[in-house]
Design an enzyme around this catalytic site. Structure first.
Site, PDB file in Angstrom:
ATOM      1  N   GLY A  43       0.831  -1.194   0.000  1.00 38.82           N
ATOM      2  CA  GLY A  43       0.000   0.000   0.000  1.00 38.82           C
ATOM      3  C   GLY A  43       0.874   1.254   0.000  1.00 38.82           C
ATOM      4  CB  SER A 115       4.769  -2.949  -2.996  1.00 38.89           C
ATOM      5  OG  SER A 115       4.456  -1.701  -3.555  1.00 38.89           O
ATOM      6  CD1 TRP A 116       3.152  -0.399   3.360  1.00 36.42           C
ATOM      7  CD2 TRP A 116       4.656   1.253   3.163  1.00 36.42           C
ATOM      8  NE1 TRP A 116       3.353   0.142   4.616  1.00 36.42           N
ATOM      9  CE2 TRP A 116       4.265   1.150   4.520  1.00 36.42           C
ATOM     10  CE3 TRP A 116       5.592   2.211   2.795  1.00 36.42           C
ATOM     11  CZ2 TRP A 116       4.794   1.994   5.506  1.00 36.42           C
ATOM     12  CZ3 TRP A 116       6.118   3.051   3.784  1.00 36.42           C
ATOM     13  CH2 TRP A 116       5.721   2.930   5.118  1.00 36.42           C
ATOM     14  CG  ASP A 268       8.420  -2.769 -10.311  1.00 36.49           C
ATOM     15  OD1 ASP A 268       7.644  -1.825 -10.546  1.00 36.49           O
ATOM     16  OD2 ASP A 268       8.487  -3.346  -9.206  1.00 36.49           O
ATOM     17  CG  HIS A 296       4.967  -2.868  -8.535  1.00 39.03           C
ATOM     18  ND1 HIS A 296       6.137  -2.553  -7.864  1.00 39.03           N
ATOM     19  CD2 HIS A 296       3.952  -2.643  -7.653  1.00 39.03           C
ATOM     20  CE1 HIS A 296       5.833  -2.146  -6.637  1.00 39.03           C
ATOM     21  NE2 HIS A 296       4.532  -2.194  -6.491  1.00 39.03           N
TER      22      HIS A 296
END
Length: 314
Positions: A43, A115-116, A268, A296
């Protein structure tokens, strides 16, 4: 392609009071006596998903999932404009993870995410390295301001039409992310809904070359989940995640002795591979696996490498 493990359901779950009026949802799946593993979702503000449970051998792992503050089943929810975002920062999330570890009686645990989730994993592990047994990251980020600038401005070189729409929807200064953060705090629900739609349209554009014909990765989410996601993202990214620029790479030496697998797609566009490469060079015990045709969101080859790493560390 390696097969996922069968679907499983939690054998335990609850709401953990983490202070500041916040309660964090958590759940545990697999073997109660297995190797503890914590799933750290992305996120920020996406919430944990049921599908990730299937990456772990349920006979060998005690799999712990949680919804970070303000999203998923955690309360209060960021979709509620009354929710005070002052109590939702990277430092709060790190403290929540430590509180959850103690609450569940875990000594050390494997960390998995991307990711986050990568940023939060690294921030936590560099602060509490003695509590981390191994790390597996699929999609490396460190949320430097340069990475944020790339995602919300630089990537516009590949999608100029979409970026122009994204930028035009948030009039103001040069900082488009800060402009959206302001819109998500507007008292008019229609303003917040439009900002949510415009932000998600941009995120979907960046992933458009790898998202296929399925639902839009961001725009296809339920309305309340979308609002929380965008509000939390804009809040975090407008503040550089409250991290000194480059600190997670600079302090990667603190991870010495922790085996890590970094899996990253060469294609990505949301998080270019140079960050994963820099982390691999700074972290002595990490191994970088480059997926030549991966983006990604990853692909079947990404999944294979995630399963192989988790099976090996079990």
């Amino acid at each position: 392609m390696a097969k996922l493990y069968p679907p499983i359901e939690p054998y335990d779950s609850g709401m953990l009071d983490v202070g500041d009026g916040n309660s964090v949802y958590w759940e545990v799946c697999g073997n109660p006596d297995g190797k503890p593993a914590l799933v750290v979702h992305g996120g920020p503000g996406s919430g944990c998903s049921t599908g990730v449970r299937r990456y772990f051998d349920p006979a060998l792992y005690r799999v712990i999932l949680f919804d970070q503050r303000g999203c998923g089943r955690s309360t209060p929810h960021a979709s509620d404009p009354a929710t005070d975002m002052r109590y939702n920062t990277t430092a709060h999330l790190i403290a929540d993870i430590e509180l959850l570890r103690r609450h569940l009686g875990v000594d050390t645990w494997l960390l998995y995410g991307g990711s986050w989730g990568s940023t939060l994993i690294l921030a936590y592990a560099e602060m509490c390295p003695s509590r981390v047994s191994q790390i597996v990251i699929a999609g490396v980020t460190t949320t430097r301001r340069s990475e944020i600038d790339w995602l919300y401005r630089g990537a516009g070189r590949f999608f100029p039409e979409a970026w122009q729409r994204f930028r035009a929807a948030a009039p103001g200064g040069a900082d488009v992310v800060a402009a959206y953060a302001d819109l998500m705090e507007d008292g008019d629900p229609l303003v917040r809904e439009k900002a949510t739609a415009d932000w998600c349209a941009w995120e979907d554009a960046v992933l458009s070359m790898e998202s296929g014909d399925g639902p839009s990765p961001y725009g296809g989410r339920p309305p309340i989940a979308r609002i929380a996601f965008v509000r939390i993202c804009a809040h975090y990214f407008s503040h550089g995640a409250w991290l000194d620029e480059g600190v997670l790479l600079r302090d990667a030496g603190r991870l010495t002795g922790i085996p890590g697998v970094l899996i990253h797609g060469r294609l990505d566009l949301a998080a270019p591979i140079d960050t994963a490469w820099a982390l691999d060079r700074a972290w002595p015990d990490a191994k970088l696996v480059v997926i030549g045709d991966g983006g990604h969101m990853g692909n079947s080859t990404t999944q294979d490498h995630v399963l192989e790493a988790l099976d090996r560390f079990a």
